[in-house]
Design a protein around this motif. Structure first.
Motif: not given
Lengths: 158, 257
Positions: B68-76, B84-87, B101-112
């Motif tokens: 949710x932080x990544x999403x908020x950063x993107x929108x703000x 990504x400014x944060x991931x 270690x993984x970070x799919x799309x910076x975790x913009x949509x969370x993790x599966x």
């Protein structure tokens, strides 16, 4: 002193070059550069003036006080409205309605936090969809979570 | 003789040219508006940066990797797609010492849920962002003074001044900077400087539903984040680089860099 003329000309050129350099430097150095440090001080104000996109919960209160109150007392109290909906500026801008607020009813939104992952803190409530749903369920509808859970107060029986 | 005359002529021409150029520049400078920030006081906010020294705290033991932080950063901050400014990174480590270690799309949509071919003995999420270092390598390498640290501790980029050379992107050991694909200048986390100077929290801190991200002010004696940093065991990323980050972590493991 046979070269005095040459020397004087050279000196004149040097002085002229210095003047041109000084003028160019004055012109090309931003006015506020160096006021606080080796940077353009005006940029601080420019950064501060960028538009705010996410409101806080208070920005929802005036119109949706009841819902904010309900959500704020349940197990989703720590979840910001705008996380699941959308930033307030998509809905209200300058006191006027700017657009419809997003209302996602997708299971994917719930699973962002509550799908069971091996890296999540074990104490956090999380489910495996196939185990969580009643047996015999056919194709899983995308909004199946809402059959039992109210997203604002999702915890059942409390 | 002829050559000498030509030489004199050239010099005279040069002098005339220089004089004209100088006068033109002066005239231009006097008549036109300044190039930078001469637009006046619009958008100025009553805020004294001497009263603040910001600090950021990430409790990885709380992070659930929702992104949710990544999403908020993107929108703000209108962060462009793929940058990504944060991931958030997911660490899964086995007893054998194996790790993924993984970070799919910076975790913009969370993790599966995703399988790994070893038994996971510990797993956790680590949100990453600019550490707003006190001894920051990125501002030191900037050739035009576009990158700087404010008096309240934020490391910012002047998008007007930046020439997009990318030195700072390479200098940052945390990978926190990128060149914006549209503006072609350096971009990074600002701690939402436009929010914090209005008394709001950074968007990522606001969006975090589990309190894994916290923002504080070291100049406020009653600040809860200040107290945690003062009384609990906290770590910073890559302390051996002596960058002295202003971003502190709780619960990171030796694998996290």
């Amino acid at each position: 002193m046979e070269h005095s003329k040459h020397l004087a000309r050279m000196l004149l050129l040097v002085v002229l070059a210095l003047i041109v350099f000084h003028i160019a430097r004055t012109l090309f150095t931003p006015r506020s550069f160096g006021r606080y440090g080796h940077y353009r001080a005006d940029n601080v104000q420019e950064q501060m003036a960028l538009p705010v996109v996410y409101g806080e919960r208070n920005s929802c209160l005036p119109c949706h006080g009841q819902t904010v109150g309900v959500a704020g007392s349940g197990s989703h109290a720590s979840v910001e409205c705008e996380n699941c909906h959308a930033p307030v500026v998509t809905h209200i801008r300058g006191g006027e309605k700017a657009g419809e607020m997003s209302r996602s009813r997708s299971m994917g939104l719930c699973l962002r936090c509550h799908d069971r992952l091996d890296a999540r803190p074990p104490g956090f409530p999380q489910i495996k969809v196939e185990e969580h749903l009643p047996t015999g369920e056919g194709k899983v509808r995308v909004d199946v979570c809402f059959d039992c859970h109210d997203p604002h107060t999702p915890k059942m029986g409390g | 003789m002829k050559v000498g005359t030509q030489g004199n002529l050239t010099r005279r021409k040069f002098l005339v040219f220089s004089g004209t150029l100088g006068l033109t520049l002066v005239a231009g400078g006097l008549s036109g508006p300044g190039r930078y920030g001469a637009e006046g006081d619009e958008g100025r906010v009553d805020y004294n940066w001497e009263d603040h020294l910001y600090v950021y705290l990430i409790d990885t033991t709380r992070c659930i990797g929702c992104g949710m932080c990544v999403q908020a950063c993107k929108r703000e901050n209108a962060v462009p797609d793929g940058f990504f400014r944060t991931w958030v990174e997911r660490y899964r480590i086995g007893e054998s010492g194996r790790m993924q270690v993984d970070s799919p799309n910076g975790a913009l949509n969370g993790f599966q849920p995703s399988p790994v071919d070893f038994k996971v003995s510990k797993g956790f999420f680590v949100p990453k962002m600019c550490n707003h270092c006190q001894n920051t390598p990125c501002t030191q390498v900037c050739p035009v003074g576009a990158s700087y640290t404010t008096k309240d501790g934020a490391v910012l980029v002047d998008h007007v001044r930046c020439i997009g050379c990318g030195y700072c992107v390479q200098a940052c050991p945390y990978g926190s900077r990128f060149l914006h694909p549209v503006t072609r200048v350096a971009d990074k986390c600002t701690w939402c400087y436009h929010r914090i100077t209005k008394g709001l929290r950074p968007a990522c801190v606001l969006a975090c539903p589990v309190g894994a991200r916290a923002f504080g002010n070291l100049k406020n004696p009653d600040d809860p984040v200040r107290r945690i940093i003062a009384t609990q065991r906290v770590a910073v990323l890559q302390p051996e680089l002596l960058t002295r980050p202003n971003c502190y972590y709780i619960g990171i493991d030796k694998e996290v860099r």
